[in-house]
Design a protein around this motif. Structure first.
Motif, PDB file in Angstrom:
ATOM      1  N   TYR A  76      -5.327  13.075   1.507  1.00  0.00           N
ATOM      2  CA  TYR A  76      -5.590  11.978   0.586  1.00  0.00           C
ATOM      3  C   TYR A  76      -5.065  10.672   1.145  1.00  0.00           C
ATOM      4  CZ  TYR A  76      -6.651  15.862  -2.269  1.00  0.00           C
ATOM      5  OH  TYR A  76      -7.213  17.002  -2.719  1.00  0.00           O
ATOM      6  N   PHE A 115     -15.358  19.891   0.892  1.00  0.00           N
ATOM      7  CA  PHE A 115     -13.999  19.347   0.795  1.00  0.00           C
ATOM      8  C   PHE A 115     -13.326  19.877  -0.463  1.00  0.00           C
ATOM      9  CE2 PHE A 115     -11.523  15.262  -0.331  1.00  0.00           C
ATOM     10  CZ  PHE A 115     -10.378  15.735   0.251  1.00  0.00           C
ATOM     11  N   LEU A 119       2.537   1.909  -3.374  1.00  0.00           N
ATOM     12  CA  LEU A 119       1.586   2.502  -4.317  1.00  0.00           C
ATOM     13  C   LEU A 119       1.288   3.956  -3.959  1.00  0.00           C
ATOM     14  CD1 LEU A 119      -0.968  -0.422  -4.686  1.00  0.00           C
ATOM     15  CD2 LEU A 119       0.535   0.460  -6.461  1.00  0.00           C
ATOM     16  N   ALA A 120       1.058   4.190  -2.658  1.00  0.00           N
ATOM     17  CA  ALA A 120       0.627   5.525  -2.250  1.00  0.00           C
ATOM     18  C   ALA A 120       1.749   6.539  -2.406  1.00  0.00           C
ATOM     19  CB  ALA A 120       0.139   5.488  -0.807  1.00  0.00           C
ATOM     20  N   VAL A 179     -12.608  12.128  -4.206  1.00  0.00           N
ATOM     21  CA  VAL A 179     -11.180  11.999  -4.510  1.00  0.00           C
ATOM     22  C   VAL A 179     -10.980  11.496  -5.942  1.00  0.00           C
ATOM     23  CG1 VAL A 179      -9.116  10.687  -3.956  1.00  0.00           C
ATOM     24  CG2 VAL A 179     -10.439  11.713  -2.144  1.00  0.00           C
ATOM     25  N   PHE A 230       0.829  -1.202   0.000  1.00  0.00           N
ATOM     26  CA  PHE A 230       0.000   0.000   0.000  1.00  0.00           C
ATOM     27  C   PHE A 230       0.867   1.257   0.000  1.00  0.00           C
ATOM     28  CE2 PHE A 230      -2.286   3.433   2.035  1.00  0.00           C
ATOM     29  CZ  PHE A 230      -3.441   3.458   1.272  1.00  0.00           C
ATOM     30  N   LEU A 279      -7.342   7.430   1.823  1.00  0.00           N
ATOM     31  CA  LEU A 279      -7.035   6.140   1.205  1.00  0.00           C
ATOM     32  C   LEU A 279      -6.811   5.061   2.255  1.00  0.00           C
ATOM     33  CD1 LEU A 279      -4.840   6.641  -1.948  1.00  0.00           C
ATOM     34  CD2 LEU A 279      -7.223   6.015  -1.748  1.00  0.00           C
ATOM     35  N   LEU A 339      -5.815   5.686  -8.575  1.00  0.00           N
ATOM     36  CA  LEU A 339      -5.108   6.893  -8.152  1.00  0.00           C
ATOM     37  C   LEU A 339      -3.618   6.821  -8.458  1.00  0.00           C
ATOM     38  CD1 LEU A 339      -7.019   7.662  -4.872  1.00  0.00           C
ATOM     39  CD2 LEU A 339      -7.166   8.856  -7.043  1.00  0.00           C
ATOM     40  N   GLN A 340      -3.127   5.606  -8.792  1.00  0.00           N
ATOM     41  CA  GLN A 340      -1.750   5.507  -9.276  1.00  0.00           C
ATOM     42  C   GLN A 340      -1.637   6.176 -10.630  1.00  0.00           C
ATOM     43  OE1 GLN A 340       0.759   3.973  -7.483  1.00  0.00           O
ATOM     44  NE2 GLN A 340      -0.955   4.185  -6.070  1.00  0.00           N
ATOM     45  N   MET A 388     -14.479   8.758  -1.347  1.00  0.00           N
ATOM     46  CA  MET A 388     -13.881   8.119  -2.528  1.00  0.00           C
ATOM     47  C   MET A 388     -14.357   8.808  -3.801  1.00  0.00           C
ATOM     48  SD  MET A 388     -11.875   5.711  -1.975  1.00  0.00           S
ATOM     49  CE  MET A 388     -11.217   6.340  -0.504  1.00  0.00           C
ATOM     50  N   ARG A 443       4.512   6.322  -4.168  1.00  0.00           N
ATOM     51  CA  ARG A 443       5.014   6.450  -5.534  1.00  0.00           C
ATOM     52  C   ARG A 443       4.195   7.502  -6.278  1.00  0.00           C
ATOM     53  NH1 ARG A 443       4.582   3.264 -10.748  1.00  0.00           N
ATOM     54  NH2 ARG A 443       2.408   3.473 -10.173  1.00  0.00           N
ATOM     55  N   SER A 444       2.867   7.476  -6.063  1.00  0.00           N
ATOM     56  CA  SER A 444       2.055   8.462  -6.776  1.00  0.00           C
ATOM     57  C   SER A 444       1.882   9.726  -5.940  1.00  0.00           C
ATOM     58  CB  SER A 444       0.706   7.868  -7.146  1.00  0.00           C
ATOM     59  OG  SER A 444       0.055   7.410  -5.989  1.00  0.00           O
ATOM     60  N   PRO A 487      -3.230  10.532  -9.879  1.00  0.00           N
ATOM     61  CA  PRO A 487      -3.195  10.790  -8.432  1.00  0.00           C
ATOM     62  C   PRO A 487      -4.145  11.908  -8.012  1.00  0.00           C
ATOM     63  CG  PRO A 487      -0.996  10.797  -9.379  1.00  0.00           C
ATOM     64  CD  PRO A 487      -1.940  10.731 -10.517  1.00  0.00           C
ATOM     65  N   ILE A 520      -7.866   2.592  -5.407  1.00  0.00           N
ATOM     66  CA  ILE A 520      -6.482   2.812  -4.981  1.00  0.00           C
ATOM     67  C   ILE A 520      -5.549   2.691  -6.190  1.00  0.00           C
ATOM     68  CG2 ILE A 520      -4.616   1.892  -3.569  1.00  0.00           C
ATOM     69  CD1 ILE A 520      -6.739   1.155  -1.478  1.00  0.00           C
ATOM     70  N   LEU A 521      -5.815   1.698  -7.038  1.00  0.00           N
ATOM     71  CA  LEU A 521      -4.974   1.542  -8.230  1.00  0.00           C
ATOM     72  C   LEU A 521      -5.197   2.688  -9.219  1.00  0.00           C
ATOM     73  CD1 LEU A 521      -5.075  -2.281  -8.876  1.00  0.00           C
ATOM     74  CD2 LEU A 521      -3.225  -0.902  -7.947  1.00  0.00           C
TER      75      LEU A 521
END
Lengths: 379, 572
Positions: free
Chosen positions: A155, B283, A145-146, B509, A142, A159, B555-556, B506, A148-149, B559, B552-553
């Motif tokens: 946020y 927000f 991933l977090a 975001v 986790f 997350l 946001l990679q 979510m 790195r971005s 972001p 979560i992915l």
């Protein structure tokens, strides 16, 4: 001391105080309990508090020192707890309701044989390794991933909240084979000792106190080192750290994993002392409670979370009995008051009084009070 | 009308061999005639069958009376039985006036005196199973010609479920005269399904071909059994036809599921949108993490509950051990159902007021410290939750949906629930309202100015404090609207808001903080993906977990969310 200009050595006086407090918890309290002066109930209660203190320290390492507010610490706490719980479930043996050598809920679900991933948990050392590996890997993936971005600030909190929420949904399911919403309970033995006997409880208390002392001392050294300085620099201005050539994502990742491990150890010690672990332990609410302990005690100090965890939980033990309806209001009110009026927490109160005495008559401080420097906390 | 008359005639001819002279008789007379033929049940059945196609309002009550044993036989002057019903007040000997069944007039004896009969003593006109069967199919058939399309539909569906080959001709006749398109379709379906049961292979084949054309979802089981039979019998022609029909049904099912999923996804997305839009403002635009947003939603839901109770009987509350009771309006019918129309603005106002208090009391001190605002508002959330428990109790309270929200449309087997349609429309309205407020009103201009550059706006004379307050109040009010809506589709309890808060964050975001378009896009996207995963996995929880993982992915890859607000600032 090559970098003594940057890092002041830890004062002798502080070591003495630490040693005295640790001695009190590790030796004096258990002896008093043995002598009958302190009840078994109290020892058990304080054992829980110390586990919570471990959780709070792990929150503080991330939030207070690195500026990352993780709402996922309860996840790591309960993951550790679940690993310990799996070992304890195996130790029940054939003493369960169905008299079979596997956990009752598996029999209930219609399993004839123990699922493969359960078998190695009859070994204590394997369970302890898993207690470090599982939360470590989850945190690593986790975090990787977090960071790195470049997820940060709010946020990151949101997350981690989602991560915890997802995990709790998963653990609530029966086909996860982890006990569903009942979780694990009805433990009998740990390492051959009867888990309900006062002696075992005392032993667990001593172990918890020793672990807490070790974690405290270890982190004390770490946060004082160069590493700790970079960590605080990341908190205060991450971009400058990046531009100075440090790989801030790697720093954060290391700290995130480390704090997950500390939380997990806390959870693993917690479960045999309370005798139950279920998915309601891994909610955002629990994470936030740990954040409150940290904030109440004093964030950005290592002693703060310990003080906070113990005092808030002591208050909780009292209030849930005396005013069960009002406890949530008290807790909520505490959040608000601490955030608005006590940014340095209980540990910071003497400092605030000193400042107030000094500055009396002059204009008050700017909006955002600077975070307490670690150097001040010995006071 | 001509067609209907023709149908009556045909049906009569078909099922009866009786002379056409009887056509002139009323249903009442024929039944009276049938009842007295106690010896000959075949003749009775014939007479009953001769009623086929007659749409006499007396028919059903009379047959029911016969079946129920409230028709009696009285011996007349010439040793013949006369069918009577009993009416009037029983006198001292419990005797009642006997009315002739055929004329409805009091039965008189030779002297002209009204005959009175005691029900306990009188002979009951009995029925046997063949008569009852004839009555039932007669009534079924008479329902087929009912003037209301809804009643015809019901009768046809029932007849289709019976799969009685003997009734095929009747259904086919109905098909020729039926004008209502949906009833016609139902008749076709019933015919085809019944044809599958026919001993005649050609008819079965015709049934399969028809089913391939109209592919009703209900045909699956029947077709599967035909496939099995055909396989056993080695009948290739029938097998091919049945398989073709089955494939048509399956592909229709896929289509229905696809659009059903899409629709549910859209409505779930709208729920997310309604829940998240207030958060998108507080927000996204203000940078305040309001963890008490969920409780503002609950304020809206509880307001709806209170308004509902006030419209009805009123409600009794016991906050902190005190007893408070609010009298209600005791309204019923449409007036009661309009409560929701009043509840919507009330929910907005109540939540906005709580939001304003929250902003003045806590949040204004924390505008530049998002993490601290997170903690403080979490505290507020705990306090509010406990207050709900103290005031409304810790159990869920009952909020009724008005009837204009609880029906549905079915188009081509796809069900459109009105409450889901309503939430989509509601979301569109809210989005439009928010957009209009932000881009068309002076307040919106001020809000955007303050959000873009607070200091500069302040320098230009904007009262930023006031704008903050208004914006937060508006965002909270939207949360209240969401609560009023959620009260219609789920439980209302103290932790109502908690169930939605993670989803709401979510959504914001993923959409990109500060972008309303992004919030809309991500809400719809998450809703559709969630429903599709549920459909594929057949498991709501697993779908939800996967959605969280996917976010979560995601946001990679992006972001800052789908729609990034461009900024030159390094520390954004």
């Amino acid at each position: 001391m090559t970098h003594s200009l940057l890092v002041r050595p830890i004062a002798k006086r502080e070591w003495t105080i630490t040693a005295v407090v640790a001695f009190f918890f590790i030796v004096v309290l258990p002896l008093l309990n043995l002598g009958g002066l302190v009840s078994d109930f109290t020892i058990n209660l304080w054992g829980k508090y110390l586990c919570y203190a471990l959780l709070a320290i792990s929150v503080d390492l991330l939030w207070g020192y690195t500026g990352l507010l993780s709402l996922g610490q309860a996840l790591f706490f309960s993951l550790g707890g679940y690993m310990m719980g799996m070992y304890l479930m195996r130790m029940i043996g054939t003493l369960g309701q169905y008299k079979k050598d596997m956990p009752d809920f598996l029999v209930f679900l219609g399993w004839e044989r123990l699922p493969t991933f359960w078998t190695p948990f009859s070994s204590f050392s394997f369970a302890m390794i898993m207690m470090l590996v599982i939360p470590g890997v989850v945190a690593y993936i986790f975090g990787w991933l977090a960071f790195r971005s470049r997820v940060k600030g709010v946020y990151f909190s949101i997350l981690t909240q989602a991560l915890t929420y997802g995990a709790s949904l998963m653990f609530f399911r029966n086909d996860m084979l982890m006990g569903g919403n009942n979780g694990f309970t009805d433990f009998r033995f740990i390492l051959g000792f009867d888990i309900r006997s006062p002696g075992t409880k005392r032993g667990l208390f001593i172990v918890t106190a020793v672990v807490l002392t070790a974690v405290y001392v270890g982190l004390r050294c770490l946060t004082r080192s160069r590493f700790g300085l970079v960590q605080q620099a990341v908190r205060d201005s991450e971009n400058r750290v990046l531009f100075s050539g440090y790989s801030s994502p790697n720093f954060k990742l290391f700290i995130f994993v480390l704090s997950a491990l500390i939380g997990s150890i806390g959870g693993a010690l917690y479960v045999p002392q309370v005798g139950i672990i279920n998915p309601s332990e891994m909610t955002t609410e629990k994470s936030l409670e740990a954040v409150v302990w940290t904030a109440v005690g004093g964030r950005g100090t290592l002693i703060g979370p310990i003080v906070g965890a113990i005092s808030v939980n002591a208050l909780k033990s009292w209030a849930t009995r005396a005013y069960p309806d009002l406890w949530l209001i008290i807790l909520g009110g505490m959040f608000i008051i601490v955030v608005l009026f006590l940014p340095k927490g209980i540990v910071g109160v003497p400092g605030m009084i000193r400042d107030w005495l000094k500055k009396r008559g002059r204009q008050t401080e700017p909006d955002l009070p600077p975070l307490q420097k670690p150097e001040e906390e010995a006071a | 009308m001509k067609k209907a008359w023709l149908f009556c005639l045909l049906a009569t001819l078909l099922s009866s061999s009786l002379s056409s002279a009887q056509e002139a008789k009323s249903a009442r007379a024929i039944i009276a005639e049938a009842v007295v033929l106690t010896e000959d049940s075949d003749a009775q059945v014939k007479l009953i069958n001769s009623l086929t196609g007659m749409s006499d309002p007396d028919l059903e009550p009379l047959l029911d009376a016969w079946k129920g044993g409230s028709i009696y036989l009285v011996e007349g002057a010439d040793d013949k039985y006369i069918a009577v019903t009993l009416a009037g007040d029983p006198d001292a000997t419990k005797k009642e006036t006997a009315l002739r069944l055929d004329t409805k007039e009091p039965l008189k004896d030779a002297q002209g005196a009204v005959i009175r009969v005691s029900p306990a003593r009188a002979e009951i006109a009995e029925t046997d199973s063949s008569i009852r069967r004839a009555m039932k199919s007669l009534l079924d058939l008479s329902k087929l010609t009912a003037p209301e399309a809804k009643d015809r539909m019901l009768a046809i569906t029932q007849m289709g479920m019976e799969r009685d080959v003997a009734k095929l001709p009747i259904l086919e006749q109905r098909l020729q005269v039926e004008t209502d398109s949906s009833v016609k379709r139902a008749v076709q379906e019933a015919i085809a399904l019944t044809q599958l049961r026919s001993p005649d292979k050609a008819v079965r084949l015709a049934g399969c071909t028809a089913l391939a054309d109209i592919h009703p979802l209900s045909a699956k089981d029947s077709l599967e059994s035909v496939v099995k039979e055909a396989e056993k019998a080695g009948d290739k022609e029938l097998l091919a036809a049945a398989k073709k029909a089955l494939a048509a049904v399956e592909s229709h099912r896929t289509t229905v599921n696809f659009f059903g999923t899409l629709f549910r996804g859209l409505s779930l997305g709208s729920v997310l949108l309604v829940v998240a839009i207030g958060l998108a403002i507080t927000f996204g635009l203000m940078g305040v993490i309001n963890m008490a947003h969920g409780e503002l939603i609950a304020v809206g839901a509880y307001t709806t509950y209170v308004v509902q109770c006030l419209f009805a009987e009123g409600l009794a509350l016991s906050p902190f051990g005190m007893k408070v009771s609010l009298p209600g309006m005791h309204s019923t019918g449409w007036l009661y159902e309009m409560y929701f129309v009043i509840a919507l603005p009330m929910a907005f106002i109540m939540a906005a007021l709580v939001g304003l208090a929250l902003e003045r009391g806590v949040i204004r001190f924390l505008y530049r410290r998002p993490l601290e605002s997170l903690l403080a508002t979490w505290g507020v959330s705990l306090v509010l939750q406990q207050l709900f428990r103290l005031v409304f109790g810790s159990n869920n309270v009952q909020v009724n949906s008005p009837s204009w929200l609880s029906d549905n449309w079915t188009v081509n087997d796809i069900v459109f629930g009105w409450n889901r349609v309503f939430v989509i429309g509601f979301a569109v309205l809210i989005i439009f309202g928010t957009w209009a407020l932000l881009s068309k009103t002076p307040l919106g201009l001020l809000i955007r100015a303050v959000m873009q550059n607070r200091n500069m706006a302040a320098c230009l004379g904007v009262r930023t404090e006031r704008v903050n307050m208004m914006t937060f109040g508006f965002g909270s009010g939207l949360a209240g609207l969401a609560g009023a809506f959620l009260s219609q589709i789920g439980n209302v309890g103290p932790s109502l808001g908690q169930n939605y808060i993670v989803d709401a964050f979510m959504t914001v975001v993923v959409g990109g903080v500060g972008s309303l378009v992004g919030t809309v896009a991500s809400a719809i996207g998450i809703g559709v993906v969630d429903q599709s995963l549920q459909q594929i996995l057949g498991n709501p929880v697993l779908g939800k977990i996967l959605v969280l993982g996917a976010i979560i992915l995601f946001l990679q890859w992006r972001p800052a969310g789908l729609f990034v607000t461009k900024t030159r600032s390094l520390e954004s």
